[in-house]
Design a protein around this motif. Structure first.
Motif, PDB file in Angstrom:
ATOM      1  N   ARG A 227      16.768 -63.780 -50.150  1.00  0.00           N
ATOM      2  CA  ARG A 227      17.430 -63.863 -48.709  1.00  0.00           C
ATOM      3  C   ARG A 227      18.655 -62.856 -48.548  1.00  0.00           C
ATOM      4  O   ARG A 227      19.436 -63.125 -47.417  1.00  0.00           O
ATOM      5  N   ALA A 228      18.530 -61.741 -49.533  1.00  0.00           N
ATOM      6  CA  ALA A 228      19.842 -60.927 -49.284  1.00  0.00           C
ATOM      7  C   ALA A 228      19.769 -60.240 -47.855  1.00  0.00           C
ATOM      8  O   ALA A 228      18.946 -60.010 -47.319  1.00  0.00           O
ATOM      9  N   GLY A 229      21.066 -59.983 -47.398  1.00  0.00           N
ATOM     10  CA  GLY A 229      21.268 -59.506 -46.220  1.00  0.00           C
ATOM     11  C   GLY A 229      21.350 -60.476 -44.878  1.00  0.00           C
ATOM     12  O   GLY A 229      21.731 -60.074 -43.880  1.00  0.00           O
ATOM     13  N   LEU A 230      20.839 -61.695 -44.914  1.00  0.00           N
ATOM     14  CA  LEU A 230      20.671 -62.593 -44.058  1.00  0.00           C
ATOM     15  C   LEU A 230      22.250 -63.126 -43.908  1.00  0.00           C
ATOM     16  O   LEU A 230      22.856 -63.577 -44.872  1.00  0.00           O
ATOM     17  N   LEU A 234      21.253 -67.939 -40.899  1.00  0.00           N
ATOM     18  CA  LEU A 234      19.777 -67.733 -41.309  1.00  0.00           C
ATOM     19  C   LEU A 234      19.199 -67.793 -42.746  1.00  0.00           C
ATOM     20  O   LEU A 234      18.024 -68.221 -42.977  1.00  0.00           O
ATOM     21  N   ALA A 235      19.969 -67.706 -43.835  1.00  0.00           N
ATOM     22  CA  ALA A 235      19.631 -67.922 -44.824  1.00  0.00           C
ATOM     23  C   ALA A 235      19.156 -69.436 -45.263  1.00  0.00           C
ATOM     24  O   ALA A 235      18.278 -69.887 -45.765  1.00  0.00           O
ATOM     25  N   PHE A 238      16.079 -69.982 -43.533  1.00  0.00           N
ATOM     26  CA  PHE A 238      14.921 -69.455 -44.440  1.00  0.00           C
ATOM     27  C   PHE A 238      14.427 -70.500 -45.425  1.00  0.00           C
ATOM     28  O   PHE A 238      13.370 -70.469 -45.615  1.00  0.00           O
ATOM     29  N   LYS A 239      15.485 -71.264 -46.117  1.00  0.00           N
ATOM     30  CA  LYS A 239      15.128 -72.186 -46.966  1.00  0.00           C
ATOM     31  C   LYS A 239      14.271 -73.281 -46.374  1.00  0.00           C
ATOM     32  O   LYS A 239      13.557 -73.813 -47.049  1.00  0.00           O
ATOM     33  N   ASP A 240      14.708 -73.664 -45.188  1.00  0.00           N
ATOM     34  CA  ASP A 240      13.950 -74.588 -44.359  1.00  0.00           C
ATOM     35  C   ASP A 240      12.498 -74.170 -44.081  1.00  0.00           C
ATOM     36  O   ASP A 240      11.587 -75.060 -44.462  1.00  0.00           O
ATOM     37  N   VAL A 241      12.248 -72.884 -43.933  1.00  0.00           N
ATOM     38  CA  VAL A 241      10.956 -72.483 -43.572  1.00  0.00           C
ATOM     39  C   VAL A 241      10.123 -72.351 -44.872  1.00  0.00           C
ATOM     40  O   VAL A 241       8.987 -72.873 -45.103  1.00  0.00           O
ATOM     41  N   SER A 258      10.634 -66.327 -35.864  1.00  0.00           N
ATOM     42  CA  SER A 258      12.129 -66.726 -35.283  1.00  0.00           C
ATOM     43  C   SER A 258      13.407 -66.083 -35.980  1.00  0.00           C
ATOM     44  O   SER A 258      14.159 -65.534 -35.138  1.00  0.00           O
ATOM     45  N   ILE A 259      13.307 -66.158 -37.407  1.00  0.00           N
ATOM     46  CA  ILE A 259      14.473 -65.406 -37.856  1.00  0.00           C
ATOM     47  C   ILE A 259      14.371 -63.731 -37.668  1.00  0.00           C
ATOM     48  O   ILE A 259      15.359 -63.463 -37.443  1.00  0.00           O
TER      49      ILE A 259
END
Length: 326
Positions: A227-230, A234-235, A238-241, A258-259
Motif C-alpha cells: 500500500r506504499a504511497g496511498l 485509501l490504505a 485497500f485492506k477492506d478491498v 474506485s481507489i
C-alpha cells in the motif's frame, strides 16, 4: 517461414502460476481462466494431421497415445486437429504428417544400499529363544549395508511434424524419459516396468499435445498487497478491498477502480486492475496495465504477467483462426 515463438516468460506461465497458487494459499488471489496458444504456433496452424507409423519397439503404443491425446476436445469447438489416421505418409488430404520413433528399455542389477535396521534386540520377556531376527524389542538402530535391487527404465522418443504443402519440418522434438527405483528386503515391490513405460508414453503424448495444440487453463494469481504511497484513508480502503476479494472478485475489482480514481498510479492498484482486466478477458488492457506497473517496478510477478497477457492475446488470435477454418 520462421516458427512463431512466444516470450520465454509466457511459455512458463503455467508453472509460475502453479507456484504462485501453492505459496499463496492463505493470501488473497484472483481466479482466472484463459486459452493459451500452442508453444509451437506454426505447427498448430495445420488443420488435418496424419499420424504416420512410428519406428521402434514402442512406436505403435506412442502413435496410439498421440492419437488419443490429439483427439481430446477441451471446449465446444471440438478437437483442435482433424486426425486422418495411419497413412504411411501418403495422405494427400493431410496438411501435416506426424512421425518419429519410440524405444524403451530397462535393466535390473544388484546394489548395496544403506538401510536403517535394528542391530540389537532385548531378550524375550518369557526367557525363551527369539523366533527370528524381528522378535523382541529393539534396543538399538543403525544404518547398515543391505543387498537390494535397482531398476532403471528409460524411453527414447523422437518426433517430427512435416507440413505437406512445402515439405518443411515445422516441429521436431526429443522427449527422453528415465526412472530409477531401488527396493530392498521388507520394501514393497515397485510397479512393473511395462506399467512405468506406459505412463511415460502417455506423458510424452500429453506433452506433445501441449507443444502443438492450444490449451485452456484456470489458475490463481496473488494480488499485490503493498500500500506504499496511498493516503491513510485509501490504505484502509485497500485492506477492506483485499478482504472482499476472498469472496467477491467482482466487488474487489470495483474497489481497485474506485481507489485508482481517487489516487491514480499506485503500483499495487495498477497491477491488481490488470489482473481484473485479465479475468474478464480484456487482455490488451491488462497488458498495458502490467507494462505501466513495470515502469514503476521491474519485478518477477509483473514480468510474468506481461508474458502471460501476451500469450493470452496470441491465444485469442489462434482461436479466431481455428473458428474461421471450421
Amino acid at each position: 517461414m520462421a516458427t512463431p515463438i512466444l516470450h520465454r516468460s509466457a511459455l512458463r506461465f503455467a508453472t509460475v502460476a502453479a507456484v504462485v497458487t501453492a505459496t499463496a494459499a492463505s493470501a488473497e488471489t484472483i481466479t482466472i481462466s484463459g486459452r493459451f496458444p500452442a508453444q509451437n504456433r506454426e505447427a498448430s496452424y495445420l488443420q488435418r494431421l496424419a499420424i504416420d507409423r512410428f519406428a521402434g519397439r514402442d512406436g505403435e503404443p506412442l502413435a496410439n497415445a498421440l492419437a488419443a491425446a490429439l483427439s481430446r476436445a477441451e471446449n465446444a469447438s471440438g478437437p483442435h486437429f482433424t486426425l486422418l489416421g495411419d497413412t504411411g505418409g501418403r495422405q494427400p488430404r493431410a496438411d501435416g504428417v506426424l512421425s518419429g520413433s519410440a524405444t524403451s528399455d530397462w535393466e535390473e542389477h544388484r546394489v548395496t544400499l544403506q538401510r536403517r535396521r535394528c542391530v540389537e534386540r532385548a531378550a524375550p520377556k518369557d526367557g525363551k529363544k527369539r523366533r527370528d531376527d524381528d522378535d523382541g524389542e529393539c534396543l538399538k538402530y543403525a544404518d547398515v549395508p543391505v543387498p537390494c535391487m535397482q531398476r532403471t527404465t528409460s524411453l527414447t522418443v523422437s518426433l517430427r511434424l512435416v507440413r505437406i504443402a512445402d515439405g518443411a519440418i515445422v516441429y521436431t522434438a526429443s522427449k527422453p524419459r528415465s526412472e530409477t527405483v531401488n527396493w530392498c528386503p521388507r520394501d514393497s515391490t515397485p510397479r512393473a516396468a511395462e506399467a512405468v513405460i506406459a505412463d511415460m508414453i502417455d506423458s510424452v503424448a500429453g506433452e506433445t499435445r501441449g507443444d502443438i495444440a492450444p490449451h485452456g487453463d484456470t489458475y490463481k494469481i496473488r494480488y499485490r498487497e503493498d500500500r506504499a504511497g496511498l493516503s491513510k484513508p485509501l490504505a484502509m480502503r485497500f485492506k477492506d478491498v483485499l478482504r472482499v476479494s476472498k469472496s467477491d472478485s467482482r466487488g474487489a475489482c470495483e474497489g481497485w477502480e474506485s481507489i485508482d480514481r481517487d489516487q491514480p498510479g499506485q503500483l499495487s492498484i495498477v497491477f491488481n486492475r490488470g489482473l481484473c482486466a485479465e479475468q474478464r478477458g480484456d487482455y490488451r488492457v491488462a497488458l498495458n496495465l502490467y507494462r505501466e506497473a513495470r515502469a514503476m517496478k521491474n519485478a518477477d510477478d509483473i514480468n510474468t504477467a506481461i508474458g502471460r497477457a501476451q500469450a493470452l492475446i496470441a491465444g485469442v488470435e489462434d482461436e479466431g483462426r481455428f473458428r474461421r477454418r471450421s
